[in-house]
Enzyme design. Sequence first.
Site, PDB file in Angstrom:
ATOM      1  N   LYS A  83       0.792  -1.143  -0.063  1.00  0.00           N
ATOM      2  CA  LYS A  83      -0.095   0.207  -0.154  1.00  0.00           C
ATOM      3  C   LYS A  83       0.807   1.259   0.102  1.00  0.00           C
ATOM      4  O   LYS A  83       1.869   1.400   0.722  1.00  0.00           O
ATOM      5  CB  LYS A  83      -0.967  -0.033   1.162  1.00  0.00           C
ATOM      6  CG  LYS A  83      -1.914   1.115   1.170  1.00  0.00           C
ATOM      7  CD  LYS A  83      -2.821   1.018   2.554  1.00  0.00           C
ATOM      8  CE  LYS A  83      -3.848   2.320   2.668  1.00  0.00           C
ATOM      9  NZ  LYS A  83      -4.878   1.858   3.767  1.00  0.00           N
ATOM     10  N   SER A 163      -9.976   2.415   2.855  1.00  0.00           N
ATOM     11  CA  SER A 163      -8.831   3.019   2.002  1.00  0.00           C
ATOM     12  C   SER A 163      -7.969   2.005   1.268  1.00  0.00           C
ATOM     13  O   SER A 163      -7.345   2.501   0.383  1.00  0.00           O
ATOM     14  CB  SER A 163      -8.008   4.108   2.731  1.00  0.00           C
ATOM     15  OG  SER A 163      -7.195   3.517   3.689  1.00  0.00           O
ATOM     16  N   SER A 187     -10.485   0.236   7.164  1.00  0.00           N
ATOM     17  CA  SER A 187      -9.806   0.352   5.756  1.00  0.00           C
ATOM     18  C   SER A 187      -8.989  -1.054   5.490  1.00  0.00           C
ATOM     19  O   SER A 187      -8.618  -1.242   4.350  1.00  0.00           O
ATOM     20  CB  SER A 187      -8.572   1.562   5.767  1.00  0.00           C
ATOM     21  OG  SER A 187      -9.400   2.891   5.711  1.00  0.00           O
TER      22      SER A 187
END
Length: 495
Positions: A83, A163, A187
């Site tokens: 990420k 997210s 998330s």
Amino acid sequence: MSAPHSTSLTSLTLKGALDGLAARDFTSVELTQAHIEAIEAARPLNAFILETPDKALDMAAASDARRAAGTAGALDGAPLGIKDLFCTEGVRTTACSNILGNFIPQYESTVTANLWRDGAVMLGKLNLDQFAMGSSNETSAFGPVTNPWRGAGSDKALTPGGSSGGSAAAVAADLCLGATATDTGGSIRQPAAFTGTVGIKPTYGRCSRWGVVAFASSLDQAGPIAKTVEDAAILLTAMSGHDPKDSTSLDIPVPDFASFVGKSIKGLRIGVPKEYRVDGMPAEIEKLWADGIAWLKEAGCEIVEVSLPHTKYALPAYYIVAPAEASSNLARYDGMRYGLRADGANLTEVYENTRAEGFGDEVKRRILIGTYVLSAGYYDAYYLKALKVRRRIAEDFDKAWEQCDALLTPTAPSAAFGLGENSNDPIAMYLNDVFTVTTNLAGLPSMSVPAGLDSQGLPLGLQIIGRALDEGTVFSIAGALEKSAGFKTKAAKWW
């Protein structure tokens, strides 16, 4: 040895790939090359915002050499996605915001350093909501990620959740064997539920936050998104550990989480919180929850109804605490030391113009909320009150643990929705976190396991919440649910 077919390599689980590497069925270079080709073919998903194929192949070749020398680590040769909130030395890190520009860190986040220590291979950086603020991956400066799943007979583009939308989509589409993710209010778990993958947010302090771009420091926690419960356990074991560079990092030993998967859960008491039965919850999610309860009963668990009375205040408290911390954390992006710098006639104008150009609308919204609730006249009315509510929510869980060993809830209030559907309604978007924010406020481990499909053929997840530092029980229950649910469906390839 003939090279195996590349799609069969990308469809492996992390455990299956590690076993295959150990058995010399294929090399890390072959495995990595197959994933690089899959990523190139899947660019319409927009999951990766930076591909690092040359670095990946170098790391894979080094891994093959270690394996030949008999010095392979626990994750040696496994290609992963990272990420873009984790700083990676020498590789651009943006938090998917224009304000960081082409920032290239000179250091490695502790979590990714742990993965490279164990021999993992980096395929590239994954898309996310800007500064991890969002529930649909639509606030990214690089554009939204598209969920690999589609509704039955529909070609409507769906959100992968946020997210960590890039992480979830990449794992679901077999572009990597697993991915790092972060969870501030859901998330990791909500995107896992939306994509038919497994995601765990560990206990606060289990994984170091050092080198992870900060959103809300008392809530943020790193964790993995993976294809199976066992894969998530293998990754979390590598990612965890004490780090003196993070003052909130817990100085406690890391268990071998994978050893808990497959353990009997007979005799465990599972709490079902009555406050999670929210108005307007789709019947399919009610049914999935009932199925989960039935599966755990069959596995020998005792089901107990519990009460978490302050649940209804969790979202309002979260959307005061998180923006307050964000407004403080994001004050460092001023155009002075790194990232974007806009022109201005004086220092104040440079600050204002840089932030106006660099931050997206959702980030600006949260900074303004945060600055407001921390301001002199409103601090007591909002921020202090939210902290008191947070304490009550933690106490609710403490009381629940007197009656049960873990909790079972839905992960999200719906299946994946269409891109653009909620983006003009912040409140509708924030309601996606209704089942997940409580555990961030209380610092507890919680995990989403894919457990069924809705009427459109889209995945739905169940959430297991455990006591602080009791990820082991969470993994045992998750393994039992995974076995009972028998969820094997993959997204039909359209990209």
